[in-house]
Each structure stands twice: as C-alpha cells, then as structure tokens.
Design a protein around this motif. Structure first.
Motif, PDB file in Angstrom:
ATOM      1  N   ASP A 174      -0.101   3.874   2.513  1.00 48.32           N
ATOM      2  CA  ASP A 174       0.764   3.556   3.660  1.00 48.32           C
ATOM      3  C   ASP A 174       2.122   4.200   3.343  1.00 48.32           C
ATOM      4  OD1 ASP A 174      -1.294   2.075   4.714  1.00 48.32           O
ATOM      5  OD2 ASP A 174      -0.378   0.126   4.314  1.00 48.32           O
TER       6      ASP A 174
ATOM      7  N   ARG B  88      -3.101   1.940  -3.455  1.00 44.59           N
ATOM      8  CA  ARG B  88      -4.130   0.962  -3.092  1.00 44.59           C
ATOM      9  C   ARG B  88      -5.540   1.457  -3.409  1.00 44.59           C
ATOM     10  NH1 ARG B  88      -5.192   1.693   2.722  1.00 44.59           N
ATOM     11  NH2 ARG B  88      -5.722  -0.494   2.958  1.00 44.59           N
TER      12      ARG B  88
ATOM     13  N   HIS C 140       2.349  -2.789   6.638  1.00 45.75           N
ATOM     14  CA  HIS C 140       1.344  -1.727   6.485  1.00 45.75           C
ATOM     15  C   HIS C 140       1.569  -0.633   7.514  1.00 45.75           C
ATOM     16  CE1 HIS C 140      -1.503  -4.180   4.004  1.00 45.75           C
ATOM     17  NE2 HIS C 140      -0.880  -5.173   4.614  1.00 45.75           N
ATOM     18  N   SER C 141       0.812   0.485   7.331  1.00 45.66           N
ATOM     19  CA  SER C 141       0.725   1.471   8.406  1.00 45.66           C
ATOM     20  C   SER C 141      -0.738   1.788   8.664  1.00 45.66           C
ATOM     21  CB  SER C 141       1.488   2.746   8.046  1.00 45.66           C
ATOM     22  OG  SER C 141       0.873   3.415   6.972  1.00 45.66           O
TER      23      SER C 141
ATOM     24  N   HIS D 193       0.795  -1.236   0.000  1.00 46.46           N
ATOM     25  CA  HIS D 193       0.000   0.000   0.000  1.00 46.46           C
ATOM     26  C   HIS D 193       0.823   1.281   0.000  1.00 46.46           C
ATOM     27  CE1 HIS D 193      -3.576  -2.359   1.956  1.00 46.46           C
ATOM     28  NE2 HIS D 193      -3.528  -2.522   0.642  1.00 46.46           N
TER      29      HIS D 193
HETATM   30 ZN   LIG Z   1      -2.006  -1.115   4.295  1.00 46.98          ZN
END
Ligand SMILES: [Zn+2]
Length: 290
Positions: free
Chosen positions: A50, A74, A167-168, A27
């Motif tokens: 992200d 994303r 991810h974040s 992402h």
């Molecule tokens: Zn993510």
C-alpha cells in the motif's frame, strides 16, 4: 517525535495536545528482510504494497493523533491476517499450532503468502516452520503490540479510543467488479458490517469524504479484516474503522510513483484527519457532560 523499531515499525507520536485517535498503516512497508528469499520478480511483488499510505496520513501527529506504520512488506508476513491463518501447502512440515485457514489462504494470500499474484508462485521452495515462527515473533507480534499499546493508552487516559486502519486498493477490475462496480469507488470503508465501530464514527468519515467530492462505499467489497476485528470493541468505547483509498487517485500503479493527484489527496486526507480528531474530542466532551 518518532520512535523507530528498525525494520519493524515507526510510531509518530502527537506533537500537540493528544487526542485518543490512532492511525495505523500496516501495508506501506518496503524494507524487504534479508531472509525473505522470494523467487518472483521484485517489481511485481512490490504491487502488494500500500505504497505511500503512511505519508498520506502523515498529518496525524499535528492533530494530536498517533500514527504507526509497518516498515516490512505485507508480502513477507501480513499483520492483517489471523495467526491461525496458516497455509499448510507452503510448509515443509505440519504446523505445530492450531490452523484455521481463511478463504484468502485457500487462494494463497494468507498470513504468509504462497503466491505473488494469481498464477505466479512467491517461492521456489517450501518454507520451514521456523521461518514462519520468526516472522510472527520478530515482526507480527511487535507490530500488533505497538498498535494495541497506543489504543490501550489512549483509552486508559481518555476513556475511549478511535482507531483508523489505513490501506490502499488497486483500481483494476477484479472478478467481483462486474457485480459491484467497485472499480469506480474512491474510498471503501470497512467496519465488518457495523460491528467494529459506532455508526456515528463511520458516518463522520463517510460524510467528510463525500463533502469533498469522493465516491465512498461501505463494506463493499472490503469489510475489514484482522486489525479492525481485533481492536474494534465499540461496546467498550473502542472504535476501529478500515479505510481503503483507490490507488489511481495518487500513484502510478505499475511504477508506484506519485502522480499529479498526490498533493490534493494528501491535503484532503489531512482534512479528514482533522475531522476525526475533532470528532473524538467532541465525543469525550459530550460523555463528560452526561
Ligand atoms: Zn492494505
């Protein structure tokens, strides 16, 4: 060595003796395809990224691991959703294949998003079936294939593989925050309730982060979605774990700019990457000695 599929993904190969560890950042992409034609403000759309996560895990090749990062955003197509997670409301004609809409699709955040954020539509038009198919064939499938190939080749060569899906997460309070208090967590690990990796791997990651002073939660509120579901087969020696890092630790969540905490977090993630590489090597040594 970096292999780039323009606009699709970058694969950073090991620069030292390889270990069977694959990181993927699905992402963090910010190359917006020319045929996206969204109608919401770009500044708000970018909050879905992200941002910087590929760079935070940039040490992976120096520890013998492979790092794969998507280059497209994303919000264009989400590789962390199932291919049947189609939002029929977004389409100008019926989807010709099977449809199995998830809860996320019902709120407009499925494979191809209908909303930019709650109350704000992504498009001022319906999408065609051809547009969705193009995004699947040109972006989604090659990304999945790149991650699958890296995991398959590690497992084929070493007899096992460890995959970390990176991810974040936003720090802002969501509707679930009052119940879980999750806005305070620094990291959330997701193994789909213990089904996508061995517990030893999850504990290694959790313990390494906690020893560095981070607050870590497991499967709350993020359990992991399609990528760990697809690649995590611990019974076959293939372990997948999702890691969410809180964006407040490293960036301004409005402008996406790095903050003063960035360098410390990146050093700590480098420590984590090193611990994961050492763990994978130790697991193989132990298996070979059995
Ligand atoms: Zn993510």
């Amino acid at each position: 060595m970096v292999h780039i599929e323009p606009g699709i993904f970058a694969r950073h190969d090991p620069v030292v003796e390889p270990v069977p560890v694959v990181f993927d950042s699905p992402h963090s992409g910010s190359h917006y395809p020319a045929d996206f034609h969204y109608a919401c403000p770009a500044r708000l759309l970018r909050h879905a990224e992200d941002a910087h996560v590929d760079d935070l895990y940039g040490a992976a090749p120096a520890f013998g691991a492979t790092l794969i990062a998507a280059l497209f955003p994303r919000s264009y197509i989400d590789v962390n959703r199932g291919l049947e997670d189609i939002d029929q409301q977004l389409l100008d004609q019926p989807w010709p294949g099977p449809v199995s809409a998830s809860d996320r699709t019902r709120v407009g955040m499925g494979l191809v998003r209908r909303i930019c954020r709650p109350g704000l539509q992504m498009y001022d038009r319906k999408l065609t079936v051809g547009e969705i198919k193009h995004r699947i064939d040109r972006y989604y499938r090659p990304y999945h294939a790149a991650v699958a190939d890296a995991i398959d080749s590690a497992a084929g060569r070493f007899g096992g593989a460890w995959h970390v899906n990176c991810h974040s997460m936003p720090s802002t309070r969501g509707p679930r925050a009052s119940v879980h208090g999750w806005e305070r967590a620094d990291f959330v690990l997701g193994d789909r309730d213990g089904t996508t990796c061995g517990i030893g791997f999850r504990r290694l990651v959790q313990g390494t982060l906690e020893r560095m002073g981070y607050d870590v939660r497991v499967n709350d509120p993020y359990k992991g979605v399609e990528l760990v579901r697809r690649f995590g087969q611990p019974q076959l020696g293939r372990h997948s774990l999702q890691i969410e890092v809180n964006r407040r630790l490293y960036m301004n969540e409005d402008t996406l700019e790095r903050t003063a905490g960035y360098d410390k977090l990146k050093r700590d993630i480098e420590t984590l990457v090193g611990a994961i590489a050492a763990y994978a090597r130790d697991q193989l040594t132990a298996a070979a000695a059995d």
